[in-house]
Design an enzyme around this catalytic site. Structure first.
Site, short mmCIF file in Angstrom:
data_model
loop_
_atom_site.label_atom_id
_atom_site.label_comp_id
_atom_site.label_asym_id
_atom_site.label_seq_id
_atom_site.Cartn_x
_atom_site.Cartn_y
_atom_site.Cartn_z
N CYS A 35 0.82 -1.21 0.00
CA CYS A 35 0.00 0.00 0.00
C CYS A 35 0.85 1.25 0.00
O CYS A 35 0.34 2.35 -0.19
CB CYS A 35 -0.92 0.03 1.21
N CYS A 106 -2.43 9.75 6.01
CA CYS A 106 -1.34 9.51 6.95
C CYS A 106 -1.82 9.70 8.39
O CYS A 106 -1.41 8.96 9.29
CB CYS A 106 -0.17 10.46 6.67
#
Lengths: 324, 400
Positions: A35, A106
């Site tokens: 990913c 994130c």
């Protein structure tokens, strides 16, 4: 280059609490190498007070992923597990003075790692969480309904693009877009019911799949009418009743009449004007005598143009050409 | 400390001699090349001279085979769309999986909106075209083939001369995106069957916003941009004269420096690659080791992510680029590396160093000094790496 905040740069270039925590008693791992980012969060929790005494991270990922991981550890050290669990990805992003929209995932990764670490501390089997978290929606990035719902709710997401920025879901093969939209619509509907979102802001599946007609109330407020421009008021309204709705032949006759009427003005100056052709919005005329090459002829033609525009009920341009 | 620029496949520094050649065409030589007076005539002659320089660099038979455009993307679009239009009874396009988005995005669009059948020929792990698949895709239904001369990410060179011959056998037009190849490899178009070739000024130390499309004489063609007779009706719009003059000068210089690219620059590139492989474990060079651009080194570092490497390199004054997802804002790593089946463990950590004739040996040595600690530092941060060895198996994510 990304427009990272100074704080993001600081926490990337000099990350705090990076590395392995040898005596960790709670670990949360999220993400995968495929990913493009992964985070291992290690906590040392006081089992009497449930205070997080130390936290370390290891992160595979971009600058903002490393900064967000470090920020997370700073946010949770000294907090009890219960207090820490209340943190959301927004808190991580805010701590860093914001992240670029495309990088919000994130911060979500940090929040998910914290949830996993807390679950491991409490001895909750993560597998059970999987069941609670519902079906896997995005296979490419391993995003399930639970993670989608949390990110949508916490960050008030209302578009597919936002959901992709925050969770990566749908960012690769795109086959899950409809499924993501279903979760988005359902979650937004719950948020509206809970008063967290205005009904007009909510994502609805209909808006995404087909541009269905807007509700009647909205239609009424924005009527669309297509009308020819109003003829300009003229000092000498020519041919009253002849404006608009003329056939092409009638238009040419009307233009000829206007030019004939105006010829007197040109003749008075020692020249003349005649109609050459009509092509759509262009009326081609031929100037002779002193009018040809005269700077003032342009102004006079402007008068002709205004008269014809008024007569036809549509804007036209009168252009002088050489006789062919 | 002087910054070190190793991102020349993205863009190059405009050569000062190019700028110098261009400047008069902003000031005293401002005329329109189409005008019937002295202002226009001088400018027209300068455009003609630039066309000659391009003809020489490309080894084209006639100067009028060079059509000036706004750059590589416009040239690519023009070539493919023209190919489809001049062959209305053919409805297929052949291209590869590793083309630049200027070609791939257009092909996607044609497929979706125009019903064009697109064959995307795969590549092997070194980025070499699957020739059997290419042969199989060719038929009398193919209007145009578009295959790049050299890949922008890995530098891998396709054998375009031979590929063009195969396209001719089925009567298809052959276009090549040579944006990365022009000036770095010898090109002699008159000895090939290539019908159209795209190039860009700013990749060869020329200005941005100017490029060219080579169209072989006798090739049927349709202009993409309409509105004027410029470029013999093949590209309407007042000529970008300063850009054209700059591109012409850049072409002259590129021809003069070609030997330098293929010897000194190649040696520096090899020194960089060998040095990195010696100093750093768990990394490898991607692309065709035998047939590659002399200036391009694409090195994949396992278990770390490219954007993080670039940020640390940038801090050390070194400019490179990455096929990593995070640098582009997309979430997928480079389509080129994925097409080559570079494993995810390394695809996210691929760094492209692209050199130029301006690159020096001390610069390469400094990169070799700076890289090992950067890689070591990020691997220390990585959960897939412990005490100098990969530990990906020990990572058991709750959400994967």
């Amino acid at each position: 280059m990304w427009d990272y905040s100074e704080k993001v740069k600081e926490y990337f270039f000099n990350p705090k609490n990076a590395g392995v925590l040898d005596d960790a008693n709670a670990i949360g791992e999220v993400g995968a190498i495929a990913c493009g980012d992964a985070l291992k969060l290690m906590l040392k929790v006081n089992t009497d007070t449930h205070v997080i005494e130390d936290a370390r991270f290891q992160t595979f990922g971009c600058g903002s992923a490393i900064a967000a991981s470090s920020a997370l550890t700073e946010l949770i050290i000294g907090k009890t597990v219960d207090e820490a669990r209340k943190l959301t990805n927004r808190d991580i992003a805010d701590f860093l003075d914001g992240l670029p929209p495309e990088k919000m995932h994130c911060s979500v990764m940090g929040a998910e790692a914290l949830a996993a670490a807390v679950a491991s501390y409490r001895g909750e089997a993560v597998d059970d969480d999987d069941h609670e978290d519902g079906a896997l929606v995005c296979k490419c990035f391993g995003v399930d309904e639970g993670m989608l719902g949390r990110a949508i709710r916490t960050n008030k997401l209302t578009t597919l693009e936002q959901v992709t920025f925050y969770t990566k879901a749908g960012g690769s093969c795109a086959t899950c877009h409809e499924a993501v939209e279903e979760v988005l619509a359902a979650t937004n509907a719950d948020m509206v019911a809970a008063g967290e979102l205005l009904p007009g802001e909510a994502f609805t599946a209909r808006a995404a799949t087909a541009p269905a007609p807007a509700p009647a109330a909205r239609m009424a407020s924005a009527p669309i009418t297509i009308a020819p421009p109003k003829p300009k008021a003229s000092a000498t309204p020519a041919q009253p009743g002849a404006a608009a709705g003329l056939t092409p032949a009638q238009e040419i006759l009307a233009i000829g009449r206007v030019i004939d009427e105006m010829r007197g003005t040109f003749k008075a100056d020692g020249g003349d004007v005649s109609l050459v052709d009509v092509s759509g919005d262009l009326i081609l005329v031929h100037l002779t005598g002193t009018c040809a090459g005269c700077q003032l002829a342009g102004a006079t033609l402007g008068g002709v143009q205004a008269r014809i525009t008024s007569t036809l009920g549509r804007p036209v341009r009168v252009v002088p050409v050489q006789q062919v | 400390m002087q910054p070190i620029y190793l991102d020349n496949n993205a863009t190059t520094r405009t050569d000062p001699r190019v700028v110098e050649a261009m400047l008069p065409y902003f000031t005293e030589q401002f005329g329109n090349a189409s005008s019937m007076h002295a202002f226009g005539a001088d400018v027209g002659a300068a455009v003609g001279a630039a066309r000659h320089s391009l003809q020489a660099l490309l080894g084209a038979e006639f100067d009028h085979e060079v059509v000036f455009t706004s750059g590589g993307t416009e040239s690519d679009n023009t070539a493919i769309l023209a190919g489809l239009r001049v062959m209305p009874d053919r409805n297929e396009v052949v291209t590869s999986t590793v083309e630049h988005p200027a070609v791939l995005s257009l092909c996607d669009w044609l497929e979706r909106n125009e019903g064009v059948v697109v064959h995307r020929i795969p590549v092997d792990s070194q980025g070499r075209l699957d020739i059997d698949a290419y042969r199989a895709a060719l038929s009398d239904r193919v209007a145009v083939v578009s295959l790049m001369w050299a890949n922008n990410e890995t530098g891998t060179i396709f054998p375009v001369e031979g590929l063009a011959d195969l396209a001719k056998e089925v009567g298809a037009l052959f276009h090549t995106d040579a944006v990365q190849a022009v000036g770095k490899v010898a090109i002699n178009l008159k000895d090939t069957a290539i019908d159209m070739l795209s190039l860009s000024g700013h990749k060869l130390h020329g200005p941005k916003g100017i490029g060219a499309l080579y169209v072989r004489r006798g090739t049927r063609f349709r202009s993409l941009v309409r509105g004027g007779h410029q470029e013999r009706g093949r590209r309407a719009g007042t000529e970008n004269v300063p850009g054209i003059v700059g591109l012409g000068r850049a072409a002259e210089l590129a021809a003069a420096y070609m030997a330098d690219e293929t010897t000194r620059v190649r040696d520096l590139r090899d020194r960089l690659e060998q040095g990195l492989l010696q100093r750093i474990g768990n990394c490898f060079v991607t692309g065709d080791p035998l047939d590659r651009l002399p200036n391009t080194a694409n090195v994949a570092f396992e278990y770390i992510e490219g954007e993080a490497i670039l940020l640390l390199l940038n801090k050390a004054g070194i400019a490179a680029s990455s096929g990593s997802a995070c640098t582009s804002g997309s979430l997928e790593p480079s389509h080129v590396l994925r097409a080559m089946d570079v494993p995810f463990t390394a695809a996210h950590g691929a760094i492209r160093f692209s050199l130029s004739r301006e690159t020096t040996a001390p610069e390469i040595d400094r990169v070799l000094e700076e890289m090992p600690p950067i890689i070591a530092r990020l691997r220390e941060l990585s959960p897939f790496w412990t005490d100098g060895t990969p530990t990906a198996d020990a990572f058991n994510p709750a959400y994967a």
